[in-house]
Write a protein that holds these residues in place. Structure first.
Motif, PDB file in Angstrom:
ATOM      1  N   GLN A 134     -14.593   4.069 -11.638  1.00 25.66           N
ATOM      2  CA  GLN A 134     -15.654   4.899 -11.063  1.00 25.66           C
ATOM      3  C   GLN A 134     -16.768   5.111 -12.083  1.00 25.66           C
ATOM      4  N   ASP A 135     -16.400   5.535 -13.288  1.00 25.77           N
ATOM      5  CA  ASP A 135     -17.399   5.862 -14.295  1.00 25.77           C
ATOM      6  C   ASP A 135     -18.098   4.626 -14.861  1.00 25.77           C
ATOM      7  N   GLN A 136     -17.356   3.550 -15.009  1.00 26.71           N
ATOM      8  CA  GLN A 136     -17.904   2.344 -15.617  1.00 26.71           C
ATOM      9  C   GLN A 136     -18.675   1.470 -14.624  1.00 26.71           C
ATOM     10  N   PHE A 137     -18.195   1.388 -13.369  1.00 23.33           N
ATOM     11  CA  PHE A 137     -18.770   0.440 -12.412  1.00 23.33           C
ATOM     12  C   PHE A 137     -19.262   1.093 -11.115  1.00 23.33           C
ATOM     13  N   ASP A 138     -19.217   2.417 -11.047  1.00 23.92           N
ATOM     14  CA  ASP A 138     -19.629   3.145  -9.855  1.00 23.92           C
ATOM     15  C   ASP A 138     -18.756   2.817  -8.649  1.00 23.92           C
ATOM     16  N   ALA A 139     -17.501   2.487  -8.901  1.00 20.23           N
ATOM     17  CA  ALA A 139     -16.551   2.231  -7.811  1.00 20.23           C
ATOM     18  C   ALA A 139     -16.188   3.555  -7.150  1.00 20.23           C
ATOM     19  N   ASP A 140     -15.978   3.506  -5.858  1.00 21.80           N
ATOM     20  CA  ASP A 140     -15.556   4.673  -5.075  1.00 21.80           C
ATOM     21  C   ASP A 140     -14.026   4.730  -5.136  1.00 21.80           C
ATOM     22  N   VAL A 141     -13.484   5.803  -5.694  1.00 19.56           N
ATOM     23  CA  VAL A 141     -12.037   5.925  -5.850  1.00 19.56           C
ATOM     24  C   VAL A 141     -11.335   5.821  -4.503  1.00 19.56           C
ATOM     25  N   ASN A 142     -11.910   6.420  -3.463  1.00 21.20           N
ATOM     26  CA  ASN A 142     -11.281   6.323  -2.148  1.00 21.20           C
ATOM     27  C   ASN A 142     -11.255   4.890  -1.636  1.00 21.20           C
ATOM     28  N   VAL A 143     -12.273   4.118  -1.917  1.00 21.28           N
ATOM     29  CA  VAL A 143     -12.262   2.709  -1.504  1.00 21.28           C
ATOM     30  C   VAL A 143     -11.210   1.952  -2.312  1.00 21.28           C
ATOM     31  N   LEU A 144     -11.117   2.216  -3.600  1.00 22.00           N
ATOM     32  CA  LEU A 144     -10.063   1.591  -4.411  1.00 22.00           C
ATOM     33  C   LEU A 144      -8.684   1.909  -3.826  1.00 22.00           C
ATOM     34  N   LEU A 145      -8.461   3.173  -3.525  1.00 21.69           N
ATOM     35  CA  LEU A 145      -7.172   3.580  -2.967  1.00 21.69           C
ATOM     36  C   LEU A 145      -6.951   2.974  -1.582  1.00 21.69           C
ATOM     37  N   PHE A 146      -8.012   2.850  -0.808  1.00 16.09           N
ATOM     38  CA  PHE A 146      -7.894   2.229   0.512  1.00 16.09           C
ATOM     39  C   PHE A 146      -7.509   0.755   0.375  1.00 16.09           C
ATOM     40  N   MET A 147      -8.070   0.074  -0.619  1.00 15.78           N
ATOM     41  CA  MET A 147      -7.707  -1.327  -0.857  1.00 15.78           C
ATOM     42  C   MET A 147      -6.223  -1.427  -1.188  1.00 15.78           C
ATOM     43  N   LEU A 148      -5.727  -0.471  -1.983  1.00 15.22           N
ATOM     44  CA  LEU A 148      -4.305  -0.464  -2.343  1.00 15.22           C
ATOM     45  C   LEU A 148      -3.423  -0.093  -1.162  1.00 15.22           C
ATOM     46  N   TRP A 149      -3.817   0.917  -0.411  1.00 13.55           N
ATOM     47  CA  TRP A 149      -3.027   1.343   0.743  1.00 13.55           C
ATOM     48  C   TRP A 149      -2.942   0.224   1.772  1.00 13.55           C
ATOM     49  N   SER A 150      -4.060  -0.430   2.011  1.00 12.95           N
ATOM     50  CA  SER A 150      -4.055  -1.555   2.953  1.00 12.95           C
ATOM     51  C   SER A 150      -3.091  -2.633   2.477  1.00 12.95           C
ATOM     52  N   ALA A 151      -3.139  -2.925   1.190  1.00 10.92           N
ATOM     53  CA  ALA A 151      -2.228  -3.926   0.619  1.00 10.92           C
ATOM     54  C   ALA A 151      -0.782  -3.459   0.748  1.00 10.92           C
ATOM     55  N   ASP A 152      -0.542  -2.177   0.498  1.00  7.90           N
ATOM     56  CA  ASP A 152       0.808  -1.633   0.613  1.00  7.90           C
ATOM     57  C   ASP A 152       1.316  -1.764   2.049  1.00  7.90           C
ATOM     58  N   GLN A 153       0.400  -1.767   2.994  1.00  9.99           N
ATOM     59  CA  GLN A 153       0.725  -1.955   4.408  1.00  9.99           C
ATOM     60  C   GLN A 153       0.822  -3.445   4.757  1.00  9.99           C
ATOM     61  N   GLY A 154       0.625  -4.310   3.731  1.00 11.37           N
ATOM     62  CA  GLY A 154       0.696  -5.752   3.950  1.00 11.37           C
ATOM     63  C   GLY A 154      -0.554  -6.324   4.582  1.00 11.37           C
ATOM     64  N   ARG A 155      -1.729  -5.722   4.263  1.00 11.35           N
ATOM     65  CA  ARG A 155      -2.984  -6.144   4.871  1.00 11.35           C
ATOM     66  C   ARG A 155      -3.981  -6.587   3.804  1.00 11.35           C
ATOM     67  N   ARG A 156      -4.445  -7.809   3.930  1.00 13.83           N
ATOM     68  CA  ARG A 156      -5.508  -8.370   3.084  1.00 13.83           C
ATOM     69  C   ARG A 156      -6.828  -8.158   3.813  1.00 13.83           C
ATOM     70  N   ILE A 157      -7.753  -7.492   3.155  1.00 14.09           N
ATOM     71  CA  ILE A 157      -9.040  -7.127   3.750  1.00 14.09           C
ATOM     72  C   ILE A 157     -10.081  -8.189   3.381  1.00 14.09           C
ATOM     73  N   SER A 158     -10.781  -8.708   4.386  1.00 11.16           N
ATOM     74  CA  SER A 158     -11.788  -9.747   4.149  1.00 11.16           C
ATOM     75  C   SER A 158     -13.021  -9.167   3.456  1.00 11.16           C
ATOM     76  N   LEU A 159     -13.815 -10.036   2.907  1.00  7.71           N
ATOM     77  CA  LEU A 159     -15.054  -9.640   2.250  1.00  7.71           C
ATOM     78  C   LEU A 159     -15.956  -8.892   3.238  1.00  7.71           C
ATOM     79  N   GLN A 160     -16.069  -9.383   4.465  1.00  4.31           N
ATOM     80  CA  GLN A 160     -16.913  -8.710   5.461  1.00  4.31           C
ATOM     81  C   GLN A 160     -16.353  -7.336   5.818  1.00  4.31           C
ATOM     82  N   GLU A 161     -15.040  -7.226   5.913  1.00  3.46           N
ATOM     83  CA  GLU A 161     -14.436  -5.925   6.210  1.00  3.46           C
ATOM     84  C   GLU A 161     -14.683  -4.932   5.072  1.00  3.46           C
TER      85      GLU A 161
END
Length: 166
Positions: free
Chosen positions: A29-56
């Protein structure tokens, strides 16, 4: 998205409680302006066995950016500013205000997560994949849209937090 795992909020609270994950998220977040909730959403989706496309991921960013800019970031800035008030200000009252702002910031984050969950369900996002492969892909896609590359150690720390590691 699958209903087989924990809710996004429950997942986030559990995973973010791991100090290494919290540190990695905050550094991104501090270094690259990443949204922590989006990071966590990427992980949660993966934990659910879901690969999110670039467009998604692009759609996700478009969904949350106005909320982040207009609500979450101002609350975060206020909370951080209240950590070091002028010395002649009433310390206990300022700390009480900081705690209320912190609670409001957390609620804003929870509401953002509700919006992300609803978006995922309504759009049936993601393709089936293994948890770790999905996490690496999801994080890479998010980083690509930020025009950066997340450090390998951060990606490794975040993917180790998954319950369904392969």
């Amino acid at each position: 998205m699958s209903d087989s795992g924990p809710s996004f909020w429950t997942f986030s609270l559990k995973v973010y409680a791991e100090q290494a994950v919290a540190d990695a998220c905050l550094n991104l977040q501090d270094q690259f302006d990443a949204d922590v909730n989006v990071l966590l959403f990427m992980l949660w989706s993966a934990d659910q066995g879901r690969r999110i496309s670039l467009q998604e991921v692009r759609d996700i960013i478009a969904l949350v950016t106005p909320w982040q800019i207009q609500v979450v970031r101002p609350l975060r800035l206020a909370r951080r500013s209240l950590k070091t008030p002028p010395s002649d200000w009433p310390g206990q009252e300022i700390e009480a205000l900081r705690q209320r702002v912190k609670a409001d910031e957390l609620e804003a984050e929870r509401l953002q997560q509700q919006a992300l969950t609803r978006f995922a369900e309504e759009n049936e996002i993601g393709q089936p994949d293994t948890a770790v492969a999905a996490a690496v892909s999801n994080l890479k896609n998010y980083a690509n849209l930020l025009n950066i590359t997340f450090p390998d150690h951060a990606v490794s720390t975040l993917t180790r937090s998954l319950s369904g590691q392969d």
